[in-house]
Design an enzyme around this catalytic site. Sequence first.
Site, PDB file in Angstrom:
ATOM      1  N   TYR A  75      58.104 -31.425  10.335  1.00  0.00           N
ATOM      2  CA  TYR A  75      57.114 -32.379  10.831  1.00  0.00           C
ATOM      3  C   TYR A  75      57.718 -33.401  11.789  1.00  0.00           C
ATOM      4  O   TYR A  75      57.017 -33.909  12.672  1.00  0.00           O
ATOM      5  CB  TYR A  75      56.376 -33.046   9.655  1.00  0.00           C
ATOM      6  CG  TYR A  75      55.377 -32.095   9.036  1.00  0.00           C
ATOM      7  CD1 TYR A  75      54.167 -31.822   9.679  1.00  0.00           C
ATOM      8  CD2 TYR A  75      55.665 -31.413   7.864  1.00  0.00           C
ATOM      9  CE1 TYR A  75      53.262 -30.921   9.143  1.00  0.00           C
ATOM     10  CE2 TYR A  75      54.772 -30.509   7.325  1.00  0.00           C
ATOM     11  CZ  TYR A  75      53.572 -30.267   7.971  1.00  0.00           C
ATOM     12  OH  TYR A  75      52.676 -29.353   7.450  1.00  0.00           O
ATOM     13  N   ASP A  96      47.166 -34.125  15.856  1.00  0.00           N
ATOM     14  CA  ASP A  96      47.644 -35.004  16.923  1.00  0.00           C
ATOM     15  C   ASP A  96      46.619 -36.105  17.213  1.00  0.00           C
ATOM     16  O   ASP A  96      45.523 -36.117  16.653  1.00  0.00           O
ATOM     17  CB  ASP A  96      47.911 -34.190  18.194  1.00  0.00           C
ATOM     18  CG  ASP A  96      46.664 -33.420  18.646  1.00  0.00           C
ATOM     19  OD1 ASP A  96      45.690 -34.058  19.100  1.00  0.00           O
ATOM     20  OD2 ASP A  96      46.650 -32.172  18.519  1.00  0.00           O
ATOM     21  N   HIS A 100      42.556 -32.583   8.713  1.00  0.00           N
ATOM     22  CA  HIS A 100      43.837 -32.099   8.187  1.00  0.00           C
ATOM     23  C   HIS A 100      44.945 -33.146   8.242  1.00  0.00           C
ATOM     24  O   HIS A 100      46.123 -32.813   8.094  1.00  0.00           O
ATOM     25  CB  HIS A 100      44.260 -30.833   8.942  1.00  0.00           C
ATOM     26  CG  HIS A 100      43.304 -29.706   8.758  1.00  0.00           C
ATOM     27  ND1 HIS A 100      43.211 -28.638   9.632  1.00  0.00           N
ATOM     28  CD2 HIS A 100      42.360 -29.481   7.797  1.00  0.00           C
ATOM     29  CE1 HIS A 100      42.262 -27.803   9.214  1.00  0.00           C
ATOM     30  NE2 HIS A 100      41.734 -28.298   8.111  1.00  0.00           N
TER      31      HIS A 100
END
Length: 231
Positions: free
Chosen positions: A54, A90, A105
Amino acid sequence: MKKKIAVLTGAGISAESGLKTFRDSGGLWEGHDVTKVATPEAWTRDRALVLEFYNQRRKQALTVKPNPGHYALAELEEHFEVTIITQNIDALHEKAGSTNVLHLHGEISKVRSTLDPELIYDLEGWELKDGDKCGKGSQLRPHIVWFGEPVPMMEPAMKEVLSADFFIVAGTSLVVYPAAGLLDFIRPEIPKFVVDPQIPAVANGNNFYLYEESASTGLPKVKEYLIKNYL
């Protein structure tokens, strides 16, 4: 009173800005099996790998910019009440100027407590380290909905879809649940606009307007159509 538009966006619109995604990659992301980096079990098994995965996604997300599809949706706010429901982690919608975005999400730019899921923080920069802790002393984790975890933003998303006067889908194959289930909450009589190079099979029936092209070219056309025909 402004009419309401609900928008569902997926990986396709982010991919056009240069972000790599799971889509069309056989479930692999940068060579990583999703079960190795995007599940609670992965976090327990190999925290360092998940953090690094991540961190790299976050680092990449900081380098990309919105495309014309993102900007078209943001510009619709001048004339309509717009809610964007996105499967993307994003912040490209926000960077383009959209002010009401529901992230199904999670968000790559945020981290949260492993002890108290209500403790959510904006992360400065791109790196989350082992040992970075929340205010209650527990390790911070990516603020991402992993496979096998509940999707807390689904309920508010359903409410937005139910009350919408128009529905737009862009850059999603409509096969990932629970997000794809939002289609069941669209009122059948409202106009539905689908923008994707590969139109999903579920996009059929009355009041569907299909744009078989990318979000960056199709969404500006949808914007112009809505302004021309519904204002």
